[in-house]
Motif scaffolding. Sequence first.
Motif, short mmCIF file in Angstrom:
data_model
loop_
_atom_site.label_atom_id
_atom_site.label_comp_id
_atom_site.label_asym_id
_atom_site.label_seq_id
_atom_site.Cartn_x
_atom_site.Cartn_y
_atom_site.Cartn_z
N ARG A 77 0.79 -1.32 0.29
CA ARG A 77 0.05 0.10 0.05
C ARG A 77 0.92 1.29 0.21
O ARG A 77 0.36 2.22 -0.70
N GLU A 78 2.14 1.26 0.65
CA GLU A 78 2.84 2.32 0.80
C GLU A 78 3.44 2.65 -0.72
O GLU A 78 3.61 3.74 -1.20
N TRP A 79 3.88 1.57 -1.16
CA TRP A 79 4.45 1.55 -2.46
C TRP A 79 3.49 2.20 -3.38
O TRP A 79 3.55 3.16 -4.20
N PHE A 80 2.31 1.80 -3.60
CA PHE A 80 1.21 2.18 -4.30
C PHE A 80 0.99 3.69 -4.38
O PHE A 80 0.68 4.44 -5.17
N ALA A 81 0.72 3.89 -2.82
CA ALA A 81 0.38 5.37 -2.78
C ALA A 81 1.74 6.20 -3.27
O ALA A 81 1.29 7.51 -3.67
N GLY A 82 2.85 6.04 -2.99
CA GLY A 82 3.92 6.55 -3.36
C GLY A 82 4.19 6.87 -4.87
O GLY A 82 4.90 7.86 -5.13
N LEU A 83 3.59 6.17 -5.80
CA LEU A 83 3.52 6.09 -7.05
C LEU A 83 3.27 7.33 -7.65
O LEU A 83 3.62 8.03 -8.70
N SER A 84 2.11 8.15 -6.77
CA SER A 84 1.60 9.61 -7.26
C SER A 84 2.39 10.77 -6.79
O SER A 84 2.07 11.70 -7.15
N GLU A 85 3.61 10.59 -6.12
CA GLU A 85 4.15 11.65 -5.52
C GLU A 85 5.51 11.91 -6.30
O GLU A 85 6.33 11.04 -6.55
N GLY A 86 5.35 12.98 -6.98
CA GLY A 86 6.69 13.43 -7.93
C GLY A 86 6.54 12.82 -8.99
O GLY A 86 5.40 11.86 -9.58
N PRO A 87 7.38 13.03 -10.09
CA PRO A 87 7.34 12.41 -11.39
C PRO A 87 7.40 10.96 -11.41
O PRO A 87 7.92 10.11 -10.52
N PHE A 88 6.51 10.30 -12.40
CA PHE A 88 6.29 9.04 -12.28
C PHE A 88 7.00 8.18 -13.75
O PHE A 88 7.02 9.01 -14.72
N TYR A 89 7.32 7.19 -13.66
CA TYR A 89 7.96 6.52 -14.63
C TYR A 89 7.84 4.96 -14.64
O TYR A 89 7.76 4.20 -13.77
N ALA A 90 7.30 4.38 -15.70
CA ALA A 90 6.96 3.04 -15.98
C ALA A 90 7.23 2.65 -17.49
O ALA A 90 7.06 3.55 -18.43
N SER A 91 8.00 1.41 -17.57
CA SER A 91 8.08 1.06 -19.09
C SER A 91 8.15 -0.43 -19.24
O SER A 91 8.25 -1.30 -18.13
N PHE A 92 8.27 -0.91 -20.49
CA PHE A 92 8.25 -2.53 -20.60
C PHE A 92 8.77 -2.35 -22.18
O PHE A 92 8.65 -1.39 -22.99
N THR A 93 9.03 -3.51 -22.42
CA THR A 93 9.56 -3.87 -23.75
C THR A 93 8.36 -4.69 -24.70
O THR A 93 8.14 -5.62 -24.29
N LEU A 94 8.03 -3.95 -25.75
CA LEU A 94 7.40 -4.86 -26.80
C LEU A 94 8.12 -5.29 -28.01
O LEU A 94 8.62 -4.71 -28.59
N VAL A 95 8.08 -6.52 -28.34
CA VAL A 95 8.81 -7.20 -29.35
C VAL A 95 7.85 -7.47 -30.64
O VAL A 95 6.77 -8.15 -30.56
N SER A 96 8.31 -7.13 -31.83
CA SER A 96 7.35 -7.24 -33.13
C SER A 96 8.45 -8.17 -34.04
O SER A 96 9.61 -7.75 -34.23
N VAL A 97 7.61 -9.06 -34.71
CA VAL A 97 8.50 -9.79 -35.54
C VAL A 97 7.51 -9.92 -36.88
O VAL A 97 6.36 -10.25 -36.77
N VAL A 98 8.14 -9.83 -37.96
CA VAL A 98 7.38 -9.95 -39.25
C VAL A 98 8.19 -11.10 -39.82
O VAL A 98 9.27 -11.34 -40.05
N CYS A 99 7.49 -12.25 -40.36
CA CYS A 99 8.15 -13.41 -41.17
C CYS A 99 7.43 -13.70 -42.41
O CYS A 99 6.19 -13.20 -42.44
N THR A 100 7.79 -14.61 -43.19
CA THR A 100 7.10 -14.90 -44.40
C THR A 100 7.02 -16.57 -44.45
O THR A 100 7.81 -17.27 -43.73
N ARG A 101 6.15 -16.87 -45.10
CA ARG A 101 5.86 -18.45 -45.17
C ARG A 101 6.55 -19.18 -46.39
O ARG A 101 6.69 -18.60 -47.31
#
Length: 257
Positions: free
Chosen positions: A233-257
């Motif tokens: 709960r303390e972690w969650f409440a603290g997320l709104s205090e000051g600048p926020f940052y979160a990210s993740f990686t999204l991978v895209s693949v294009v292939c042929t048959r």
Amino acid sequence: MSTTLGVSTPDQAAYMLRAAAGEAGRAYKGRMLDLLDVRAGHTVLDVGCGPGTDLPALAERAGDTGTVIGVDRDEAMLAQARARTAELRRVDIREGDAHQLPVDSGSVDRAKIDRVLMHVAEPAAVLAELHRVTRAGARIGLAEPDWDTLIVDSEDLETSRAFTRYTTGVAVRHATIGRGLARLAERAGFRVADVSATTPVFRDVTEADHTLGLGRNLRKAIDAGHIDEARGREWFAGLSEGPFYASFTLVSVVCTR
């Protein structure tokens, strides 16, 4: 912070539409669409089409002589997809499972699966089905996140790491499939033509809570004993205090048959 700990699961159609409309969503979807090179007259398949987010763009490129097939197993999603494409006579919405596609063998010129493989029972079986329904020379686009790369900034680094471990180990069925897309595609018989990665960045905590499930997944992690409640709960409440940052990686693949 307008979000709350333990909110209910959001409407999935609204979630998908909102994610697609964001800057990161538009960027990777646009690039994949360009690499798929959909042309007039093509038969195009969207597996797990959801509320039909991408069907109009695919139909525009396939033209009056092409056909776009959207497949999903969720009736509510199918209803929205049909409503969204009601005026597009060359769009065919079909109910079906990705493991047993309601599509003839060797009939598809272009296909895509976008953030679906992480949820299915057997990703390899779904890719095998894609191989069955596509014809020689077809192009296939795949996009999946790698939730092991989820970062949520907090002074309580250990709780942030615990949240990512819960997301990867419990919350998502195939949470790291993004990194394995090229390997799985080759095993299914496709030839990988392009691999890219994007990093969606969230600076707004409310938007991140909606997309990443911060509140609802934290509640589940606490209830399952993965994170101490007071500390969570303390972690969650603290997320709104000051600048926020979160990210993740999204991978895209294009292939042929």
